[in-house]
Structures are given as C-alpha cells and as structure tokens.
Design a protein around this motif. Structure first.
Motif, mmCIF file in Angstrom:
data_model
loop_
_atom_site.group_PDB
_atom_site.id
_atom_site.type_symbol
_atom_site.label_atom_id
_atom_site.label_comp_id
_atom_site.label_asym_id
_atom_site.label_seq_id
_atom_site.Cartn_x
_atom_site.Cartn_y
_atom_site.Cartn_z
ATOM 1 N N VAL A 45 0.842 -1.206 0.000
ATOM 2 C CA VAL A 45 0.000 0.000 0.000
ATOM 3 C C VAL A 45 0.874 1.251 0.000
ATOM 4 O O VAL A 45 0.577 2.230 -0.699
ATOM 5 C CB VAL A 45 -0.996 -0.009 1.184
ATOM 6 C CG1 VAL A 45 -1.800 1.283 1.231
ATOM 7 C CG2 VAL A 45 -1.930 -1.213 1.091
ATOM 8 N N LEU A 46 1.972 1.215 0.763
ATOM 9 C CA LEU A 46 2.913 2.342 0.752
ATOM 10 C C LEU A 46 3.484 2.536 -0.653
ATOM 11 O O LEU A 46 3.553 3.653 -1.159
ATOM 12 C CB LEU A 46 4.043 2.103 1.756
ATOM 13 C CG LEU A 46 5.167 3.154 1.763
ATOM 14 C CD1 LEU A 46 4.638 4.521 2.164
ATOM 15 C CD2 LEU A 46 6.294 2.726 2.685
ATOM 16 N N TYR A 62 -0.053 10.501 10.568
ATOM 17 C CA TYR A 62 -0.362 10.875 11.947
ATOM 18 C C TYR A 62 0.919 11.023 12.756
ATOM 19 O O TYR A 62 1.080 11.945 13.540
ATOM 20 C CB TYR A 62 -1.287 9.837 12.574
ATOM 21 C CG TYR A 62 -1.586 10.110 14.026
ATOM 22 C CD1 TYR A 62 -2.369 11.201 14.396
ATOM 23 C CD2 TYR A 62 -1.062 9.298 15.031
ATOM 24 C CE1 TYR A 62 -2.625 11.469 15.731
ATOM 25 C CE2 TYR A 62 -1.318 9.561 16.363
ATOM 26 C CZ TYR A 62 -2.106 10.644 16.710
ATOM 27 O OH TYR A 62 -2.350 10.915 18.035
ATOM 28 N N LYS A 63 1.861 10.095 12.526
ATOM 29 C CA LYS A 63 3.112 10.071 13.283
ATOM 30 C C LYS A 63 4.200 9.482 12.398
ATOM 31 O O LYS A 63 3.925 8.640 11.551
ATOM 32 C CB LYS A 63 2.913 9.208 14.540
ATOM 33 C CG LYS A 63 3.914 9.425 15.628
ATOM 34 C CD LYS A 63 3.513 8.663 16.877
ATOM 35 C CE LYS A 63 4.532 8.925 17.968
ATOM 36 N NZ LYS A 63 4.294 8.101 19.148
ATOM 37 N N LEU A 64 5.448 9.887 12.592
ATOM 38 C CA LEU A 64 6.564 9.427 11.756
ATOM 39 C C LEU A 64 6.704 7.908 11.730
ATOM 40 O O LEU A 64 6.967 7.332 10.682
ATOM 41 C CB LEU A 64 7.892 10.033 12.232
ATOM 42 C CG LEU A 64 8.167 11.485 11.875
ATOM 43 C CD1 LEU A 64 9.520 11.906 12.429
ATOM 44 C CD2 LEU A 64 8.118 11.710 10.382
ATOM 45 N N ASP A 65 6.523 7.255 12.893
ATOM 46 C CA ASP A 65 6.740 5.808 12.918
ATOM 47 C C ASP A 65 5.651 5.021 12.197
ATOM 48 O O ASP A 65 5.736 3.806 12.058
ATOM 49 C CB ASP A 65 6.939 5.288 14.349
ATOM 50 C CG ASP A 65 5.679 5.388 15.199
ATOM 51 O OD1 ASP A 65 4.622 5.829 14.700
ATOM 52 O OD2 ASP A 65 5.768 5.024 16.394
ATOM 53 N N ARG A 66 4.624 5.704 11.703
ATOM 54 C CA ARG A 66 3.593 5.039 10.895
ATOM 55 C C ARG A 66 4.084 4.825 9.469
ATOM 56 O O ARG A 66 3.642 3.915 8.786
ATOM 57 C CB ARG A 66 2.287 5.850 10.873
ATOM 58 C CG ARG A 66 1.595 6.022 12.202
ATOM 59 C CD ARG A 66 1.222 4.702 12.874
ATOM 60 N NE ARG A 66 2.319 4.128 13.656
ATOM 61 C CZ ARG A 66 2.437 2.845 13.948
ATOM 62 N NH1 ARG A 66 1.559 1.971 13.545
ATOM 63 N NH2 ARG A 66 3.453 2.416 14.654
ATOM 64 N N ILE A 67 5.012 5.655 9.014
ATOM 65 C CA ILE A 67 5.489 5.533 7.631
ATOM 66 C C ILE A 67 6.849 4.850 7.548
ATOM 67 O O ILE A 67 7.178 4.249 6.537
ATOM 68 C CB ILE A 67 5.505 6.905 6.912
ATOM 69 C CG1 ILE A 67 5.538 6.716 5.394
ATOM 70 C CG2 ILE A 67 6.635 7.796 7.413
ATOM 71 C CD1 ILE A 67 5.146 7.933 4.597
ATOM 72 N N LEU A 75 14.250 8.562 5.362
ATOM 73 C CA LEU A 75 14.913 9.467 4.413
ATOM 74 C C LEU A 75 14.693 9.013 2.969
ATOM 75 O O LEU A 75 14.476 9.841 2.075
ATOM 76 C CB LEU A 75 16.400 9.571 4.730
ATOM 77 C CG LEU A 75 16.742 10.253 6.065
ATOM 78 C CD1 LEU A 75 18.224 10.172 6.348
ATOM 79 C CD2 LEU A 75 16.265 11.695 6.092
ATOM 80 N N ILE A 76 14.708 7.687 2.741
ATOM 81 C CA ILE A 76 14.471 7.163 1.389
ATOM 82 C C ILE A 76 13.042 7.483 0.943
ATOM 83 O O ILE A 76 12.812 7.902 -0.194
ATOM 84 C CB ILE A 76 14.743 5.633 1.343
ATOM 85 C CG1 ILE A 76 16.246 5.368 1.472
ATOM 86 C CG2 ILE A 76 14.189 5.012 0.066
ATOM 87 C CD1 ILE A 76 16.606 3.912 1.728
ATOM 88 N N ILE A 77 12.077 7.293 1.850
ATOM 89 C CA ILE A 77 10.669 7.567 1.523
ATOM 90 C C ILE A 77 10.465 9.051 1.236
ATOM 91 O O ILE A 77 9.808 9.419 0.257
ATOM 92 C CB ILE A 77 9.747 7.077 2.660
ATOM 93 C CG1 ILE A 77 9.752 5.546 2.710
ATOM 94 C CG2 ILE A 77 8.314 7.592 2.461
ATOM 95 C CD1 ILE A 77 9.146 4.957 3.975
ATOM 96 N N ALA A 84 8.832 12.981 -6.556
ATOM 97 C CA ALA A 84 7.546 13.012 -7.257
ATOM 98 C C ALA A 84 6.974 14.427 -7.303
ATOM 99 O O ALA A 84 5.905 14.652 -7.875
ATOM 100 C CB ALA A 84 6.554 12.074 -6.567
ATOM 101 N N GLY A 85 7.684 15.384 -6.686
ATOM 102 C CA GLY A 85 7.212 16.773 -6.664
ATOM 103 C C GLY A 85 6.246 17.044 -5.529
ATOM 104 O O GLY A 85 5.580 18.086 -5.486
ATOM 105 N N ALA A 86 6.155 16.107 -4.579
ATOM 106 C CA ALA A 86 5.228 16.253 -3.452
ATOM 107 C C ALA A 86 5.983 16.669 -2.185
ATOM 108 O O ALA A 86 7.215 16.736 -2.180
ATOM 109 C CB ALA A 86 4.491 14.927 -3.225
ATOM 110 N N GLN A 87 5.231 16.938 -1.132
ATOM 111 C CA GLN A 87 5.784 17.333 0.157
ATOM 112 C C GLN A 87 5.348 16.323 1.208
ATOM 113 O O GLN A 87 4.521 15.450 0.942
ATOM 114 C CB GLN A 87 5.300 18.736 0.551
ATOM 115 C CG GLN A 87 5.651 19.823 -0.440
ATOM 116 C CD GLN A 87 7.142 20.052 -0.563
ATOM 117 O OE1 GLN A 87 7.871 19.953 0.421
ATOM 118 N NE2 GLN A 87 7.610 20.330 -1.765
ATOM 119 N N PHE A 88 5.896 16.474 2.422
ATOM 120 C CA PHE A 88 5.574 15.545 3.515
ATOM 121 C C PHE A 88 5.203 16.323 4.766
ATOM 122 O O PHE A 88 5.797 17.355 5.067
ATOM 123 C CB PHE A 88 6.775 14.642 3.807
ATOM 124 C CG PHE A 88 6.584 13.736 4.989
ATOM 125 C CD1 PHE A 88 5.845 12.571 4.873
ATOM 126 C CD2 PHE A 88 7.125 14.064 6.228
ATOM 127 C CE1 PHE A 88 5.650 11.744 5.967
ATOM 128 C CE2 PHE A 88 6.941 13.247 7.319
ATOM 129 C CZ PHE A 88 6.198 12.081 7.189
#
Length: 196
Positions: A45-46, A62-67, A75-77, A84-88
C-alpha cells in the motif's frame, strides 16, 4: 491534494484513530495498511501511494513511525516523495518539509525516534538475558510434559510409530512432535561433535 497514509502493525489493530486525525486535518484520500513497518519494500500500500502521488501533493501521516521504522527508510521515503514533486507532513511531530527548517527538524526527530527504538530493543535484550539467567524459559510453553515428550521420542526412534500417530496418542498437534524431534537433534548434535 492532501494524501494520507495510515498503518498498523497487525491484522488485529485498526487505523481508525489515525484516519480520524487525518480527516480532521483535511486529508481527502487515505491509504491504509496492516503491515509491520520493518521494511518499506514489503508494504504494497505504501508502494502504491508513492507511485500515485505527484506534483503539488502533500503526504500526511499521523506520526513518523507510521510511515517508517528507521531513519534510513524515512529518508528514502521522503526522497521519493520529493522526487515526485510532493511534500511531507506529520501531524504529531508538527513536521512540514516545505521549508528548510522543517526538513532539518524532520531529520532530527527521525534520528531520535530511531534512537528510542534501539534503546527499547536493547532493554528487551538485557531483560530477556537476565530472565534466562534466572531460569525463566522464553517462548511459548511446550505442548507436552517432559516425561511425555521423552516417551514420545523413545517411541519415535524405536520405529513403528508415525508422527501423526504420536500426535494422536499424546493429544497434541503433529507440529509439536516435529518440534520435539528437532529439539532432540539440536541437543544431540553438539555432543557428537564434542565426542569426535
């Protein structure tokens, strides 16, 4: 567009609380996953989310450890999101990578999160070692008593009994018989090498 990602570690858990927080933050679409966060490559899904996002999107968690579970994965994600031109954005840690300061805070928080997980792992290892020294047996208990297991092994090595028959005889599953045989071999093998 705001794109959400929610993850729980096991099938028994639910992503409802994360999803509610993401919707409250204005997220329109949420990718939900029930997988361990150990490796990004094992989370389909990721991967789907990362291949879907594009310019102008913001991935919200919601939280960093979810991703991610390690700073390296994180850092890779983030690199893939930015490629992809997106933000986080993380709601709990108030991190937004649209600014240099946000990116710096993101890396610092990620490093501390990884450090905390390593401390927990180390405390767990030390606790397990101390329990083992006190004679506490780790893992699930064996299905048969020591005397039943010894008798089952004697019957197995004498021949004439299948593993299935022994399992039925002792009211256990065939895998318990297989594990007993394996444990026996593990105990005997080192002694054979010592004798040689």
């Amino acid at each position: 567009m705001l794109v959400g990602y929610a993850r729980v570690s096991t099938q028994e858990q639910e992503t409802h609380a994360q999803a509610d927080a993401l919707r409250a933050a204005g997220v329109g679409f949420i990718f939900s996953e029930k997988r361990s966060g150990g490796s990004a490559s094992k989370r389909p899904v990721l991967e789907e989310m990362l291949s879907t996002i594009g310019k102008g999107d913001t991935v919200v968690v919601y939280k960093l450890d979810r991703i991610a579970r390690s700073l390296k994965d994180l850092l890779i994600i983030i690199e893939r999101i930015e490629a992809a031109g997106a933000q986080f954005r993380s709601l709990t840690e108030h991190i937004d990578t649209r600014s240099p300061a946000g990116r710096m805070i993101f890396q610092i928080v990620g490093a501390f999160a990884e450090f905390e997980r390593e401390l927990i792992r180390e405390r767990t290892r030390v606790g397990m070692a101390a329990a083992a020294r006190r004679g506490v047996k780790m893992g699930r208990p064996t299905a048969m008593s020591e005397s039943d297991e010894a008798e089952a092994l004697r019957l197995w090595f004498a021949g004439g009994h299948t593993k299935t028959a022994l399992a039925a005889m002792y009211g256990t599953h065939i895998s318990s018989i297989k594990r007993a045989i394996k444990r026996h071999h593990e105990r005997v093998q080192p002694k054979l090498f010592e004798a040689a």
